[in-house]
Design an enzyme around this catalytic site. Structure first.
Site, PDB file in Angstrom:
ATOM      1  N   TYR A 156       0.845  -1.202   0.000  1.00  0.00           N
ATOM      2  CA  TYR A 156       0.000   0.000   0.000  1.00  0.00           C
ATOM      3  C   TYR A 156       0.881   1.252   0.000  1.00  0.00           C
ATOM      4  CZ  TYR A 156      -3.657   3.251   1.698  1.00  0.00           C
ATOM      5  OH  TYR A 156      -4.537   4.303   1.864  1.00  0.00           O
ATOM      6  N   LYS A 160       1.180   4.082  -2.960  1.00  0.00           N
ATOM      7  CA  LYS A 160       0.906   5.509  -2.750  1.00  0.00           C
ATOM      8  C   LYS A 160       2.156   6.347  -3.041  1.00  0.00           C
ATOM      9  CE  LYS A 160      -3.407   4.898  -1.504  1.00  0.00           C
ATOM     10  NZ  LYS A 160      -4.525   5.355  -2.339  1.00  0.00           N
TER      11      LYS A 160
END
Ligand code: BGC
Length: 255
Positions: A156, A160
């Protein structure tokens, strides 16, 4: 009416931050395309809310990690409202495991949805905006974790972090077409993505201790920032991330 006459697509617009943005944009006069995955009734609440406000809305089923579905999503948006002015890349997923045990299929899924998806949507949307010749807005919902490491959340965070540089790079490339590209970096916003934390008060307390304002953010607060970035007032704003995190990135880390 800050978005009157505009057409906006929100990926993952059926719930959470995306839903608040879809409703917020509709309140300001935009015609809204709500992208969703799952069963057809998942987008019903958002669609009826927008209709009850007198807004124009369609729901389109598309998995942003699938290029054919992304192409169809952009085509359906233009079909419904004749053009596309604003795209919000909001759809995102998160699963957590210790790094050394992270299953590769989950890693790939996270990167596909959170990074390749926004890239494909931005690419297809930018082509459409260039064809229209009147500029456009691309807003990516990133995270404090485009900057802040989070143990057990490596894919994750990596997705990002990738979104951060995607935005910076394509903002420069698309500027000549008057298409702006920005990221919003939310911190802990009260949505289903953190259901695991909300269900465990001891974890919630630890998370709140990391936030100087000591509370969850609300989806509508993120929608307010998205509205600014989508509006005419933000015409000179491109290539950056705007954090909305209760001060999380600036915490002193005193515990
Ligand atoms: C994550 C949440 C997390 C929050 C603050 C978000 O990007 O999706 O799981 O609580 O950042 O750390």
């Amino acid at each position: 009416m800050r978005l009157k006459g505009k057409v906006a697509l929100v990926t993952g617009g059926s719930r959470g931050i995306g839903q608040a943005i879809a409703i917020g944009f509709a309140k300001e006069g935009a015609a809204v395309v709500v992208d969703y995955i799952g069963k057809p009734d998942i987008a019903d609440a958002t669609v009826s809310k927008i209709k009850s406000l007198g807004g124009s809305v369609v729901a389109v089923h598309a998995d942003v990690s699938d290029s054919a579905q992304v192409a169809n999503l952009i085509a359906e948006s233009v079909n419904a409202f004749g053009k596309l002015d604003i795209v919000v890349n909001n759809a995102g997923i998160e699963t957590k495991h210790d790094f050394v045990d992270f299953p590769l299929d989950e890693v790939r899924k996270i990167v596909d949805v959170n990074l390749i998806g926004p890239l494909m949507v931005a690419q297809a949307a930018a082509r459409q905006m260039m064809k229209q010749g009147r500029g456009g807005r691309i807003i990516n919902i990133s995270s404090v974790h485009e900057e802040l490491p989070m143990p057990t959340n490596a894919p994750y965070c990596a997705s990002k972090g990738g979104l951060r540089m995607l935005t910076r790079t394509i903002a420069v490339e698309l500027a000549k077409h008057n298409i702006t590209v920005n990221n919003i970096g939310p911190g802990a916003i009260y949505t289903a993505i953190d259901a695991d934390i909300q269900a465990r008060p001891e974890l919630e307390k630890l998370l709140m201790a990391e936030i100087p304002l000591n509370r969850w953010g609300q989806p509508a607060e993120v929608a307010g920032l998205a509205l600014y970035l989508a509006s005419d007032e933000a015409a000179y704003v491109t290539g950056s991330t705007y954090f909305i995190d209760g001060g999380m990135l600036r915490q002193a880390g005193s515990y």
